[in-house]
Design a protein around this motif. Structure first.
Motif, mmCIF file in Angstrom:
data_model
loop_
_atom_site.group_PDB
_atom_site.id
_atom_site.type_symbol
_atom_site.label_atom_id
_atom_site.label_comp_id
_atom_site.label_asym_id
_atom_site.label_seq_id
_atom_site.Cartn_x
_atom_site.Cartn_y
_atom_site.Cartn_z
ATOM 1 N N ARG A 147 37.127 33.295 35.580
ATOM 2 C CA ARG A 147 37.251 33.571 37.013
ATOM 3 C C ARG A 147 38.236 32.607 37.681
ATOM 4 O O ARG A 147 39.112 33.023 38.453
ATOM 5 C CB ARG A 147 35.874 33.452 37.667
ATOM 6 C CG ARG A 147 35.858 33.822 39.148
ATOM 7 C CD ARG A 147 34.485 33.666 39.757
ATOM 8 N NE ARG A 147 34.097 32.261 39.902
ATOM 9 C CZ ARG A 147 33.224 31.634 39.133
ATOM 10 N NH1 ARG A 147 32.633 32.274 38.130
ATOM 11 N NH2 ARG A 147 32.921 30.363 39.332
ATOM 12 N N ILE A 148 38.115 31.333 37.351
ATOM 13 C CA ILE A 148 38.945 30.314 38.002
ATOM 14 C C ILE A 148 40.381 30.359 37.486
ATOM 15 O O ILE A 148 41.340 30.282 38.266
ATOM 16 C CB ILE A 148 38.314 28.922 37.788
ATOM 17 C CG1 ILE A 148 36.984 28.842 38.552
ATOM 18 C CG2 ILE A 148 39.265 27.814 38.240
ATOM 19 C CD1 ILE A 148 36.127 27.646 38.187
ATOM 20 N N GLU A 156 45.828 36.482 32.079
ATOM 21 C CA GLU A 156 45.911 37.859 32.557
ATOM 22 C C GLU A 156 44.656 38.646 32.219
ATOM 23 O O GLU A 156 44.298 39.586 32.928
ATOM 24 C CB GLU A 156 47.136 38.551 31.950
ATOM 25 C CG GLU A 156 48.462 37.936 32.404
ATOM 26 C CD GLU A 156 49.652 38.648 31.794
ATOM 27 O OE1 GLU A 156 49.436 39.586 30.988
ATOM 28 O OE2 GLU A 156 50.794 38.268 32.116
ATOM 29 N N GLU A 157 43.998 38.267 31.118
ATOM 30 C CA GLU A 157 42.782 38.948 30.696
ATOM 31 C C GLU A 157 41.682 37.928 30.451
ATOM 32 O O GLU A 157 41.949 36.794 30.052
ATOM 33 C CB GLU A 157 43.026 39.753 29.412
ATOM 34 C CG GLU A 157 44.045 40.875 29.559
ATOM 35 C CD GLU A 157 44.231 41.634 28.262
ATOM 36 O OE1 GLU A 157 43.613 41.233 27.245
ATOM 37 O OE2 GLU A 157 44.977 42.620 28.259
ATOM 38 N N TYR A 164 42.114 28.944 25.459
ATOM 39 C CA TYR A 164 43.002 29.539 26.461
ATOM 40 C C TYR A 164 44.430 29.043 26.236
ATOM 41 O O TYR A 164 44.714 27.863 26.437
ATOM 42 C CB TYR A 164 42.557 29.162 27.874
ATOM 43 C CG TYR A 164 41.234 29.733 28.282
ATOM 44 C CD1 TYR A 164 41.154 30.937 28.979
ATOM 45 C CD2 TYR A 164 40.050 29.081 27.967
ATOM 46 C CE1 TYR A 164 39.929 31.470 29.352
ATOM 47 C CE2 TYR A 164 38.819 29.604 28.336
ATOM 48 C CZ TYR A 164 38.767 30.799 29.030
ATOM 49 O OH TYR A 164 37.545 31.323 29.393
ATOM 50 N N PRO A 165 45.349 29.918 25.822
ATOM 51 C CA PRO A 165 46.749 29.510 25.697
ATOM 52 C C PRO A 165 47.473 29.677 27.036
ATOM 53 O O PRO A 165 47.396 30.727 27.672
ATOM 54 C CB PRO A 165 47.296 30.492 24.661
ATOM 55 C CG PRO A 165 46.477 31.737 24.864
ATOM 56 C CD PRO A 165 45.114 31.294 25.338
#
Length: 226
Positions: A147-148, A156-157, A164-165
Motif C-alpha cells: 500500500r505504501i 506497479e503491482e 521489492y526491486p
C-alpha cells in the motif's frame, strides 16, 4: 510455459529446475503449470525454495502456496540461512531420492555435520514458523508495504513476497549510499547480477519492520523516482 513445453518434448530424461521465489524480483514460479508439464512428459521438478520457505504457504513454502502435495517427481530444496536465521540446507523428496543423496552426494559425504547449536536453532525456528504468528505478521507487513510503496510510485503491482526491486539504473549505488547515510541498509544490485539497465535497490522487509519504516523508505526513495 509454451517455451518450456516445446523444449522438454525433445528429451527423454527431464529435470525442470526452478526457484520457488526468484531472488531479484520476488516473483513466484508458476509451479502448478511446471508440475503439469513434468507430469505429462515424465519429468522431475526440482524447486529451490530458499526465498519461499518461512514466507509462503503458511511458512511451508512455494509448493504449499500452490497446494501441491509431495509426489515422486518433486524435489524441494532450501536453506536454513534465510527465514530460519541459521546455517545449512535441506532436501525433501521421496525416500529413494534422499537415500541416493545420502550415499552418493560428495558435498554431503565429505562435509562435517552441522554443530548441535545450529541444529537446535533450526528446530526452534521450525517450531516458530509452524506456530504461525510470525508468518502472519510478515504477510501483514507485505500488505502494508504494498500500500505504501504504491503511493510513492515504487511498485506497479502488489507483491506476495517480501522482496521489492526498485529499478534505478545508473543511479543505483548513489541511492544505496544515500539510504545508508540515512540509516537504511538497502544494497544495490548491479550488472552482472542483473542485466544492464536493470540495476536496482533490492528491498527486503521482515517481521520486525513497522509501517513508519516503509513510510520513511518510500519518502527517501520517492525523491529519486519522481
Amino acid at each position: 510455459m509454451n517455451t518450456l513445453e516445446a523444449k522438454v518434448k525433445n528429451y527423454n530424461n527431464i529435470f525442470i529446475i526452478t526457484d520457488g521465489v526468484f531472488s531479484m524480483d520476488g516473483d513466484i514460479a508458476p509451479l502448478k503449470d511446471i508440475k503439469r508439464i513434468a507430469d505429462e512428459y515424465n519429468g522431475v521438478v526440482i524447486v529451490d525454495d530458499a526465498h519461499g520457505t518461512g514466507v509462503l504457504g503458511k511458512g511451508k513454502g512455494t509448493l504449499k502456496h500452490f497446494n501441491l502435495k509431495p509426489s515422486d517427481n518433486i524435489i524441494q530444496i532450501g536453506t536454513l540461512s534465510k527465514a530460519f536465521g541459521g546455517l545449512g540446507g535441506f532436501v525433501c523428496g521421496i525416500e529413494e531420492v534422499v537415500e541416493y543423496l545420502i550415499n552418493t552426494s560428495r558435498s554431503f559425504i565429505y562435509s562435517t555435520a552441522l554443530p548441535p547449536s545450529l541444529v537446535s536453532g533450526a528446530l526452534k525456528s521450525l517450531e516458530l514458523i509452524e506456530e504461525g504468528h510470525l508468518t502472519e505478521k510478515l504477510q501483514e507487513n507485505i500488505r502494508s508495504a504494498n500500500r505504501i510503496f504504491r503511493r510513492y510510485n515504487l511498485i506497479e503491482e502488489d507483491s506476495l513476497t517480501p522482496i521489492y526491486p526498485v529499478i534505478l539504473g545508473d543511479r543505483t549505488m548513489e541511492v544505496s549510499e544515500y539510504l545508508l547515510k540515512n540509516g537504511i541498509y538497502a544494497p544495490g544490485i548491479r550488472y552482472p547480477s542483473v542485466p544492464k539497465g536493470l540495476e536496482r535497490i533490492r528491498v527486503s522487509i521482515n517481521v520486525g519492520h513497522r509501517e513508519e519504516d516503509f513510510e520513511r523508505l518510500g519518502s527517501l526513495l520517492g525523491e529519486f523516482r519522481g
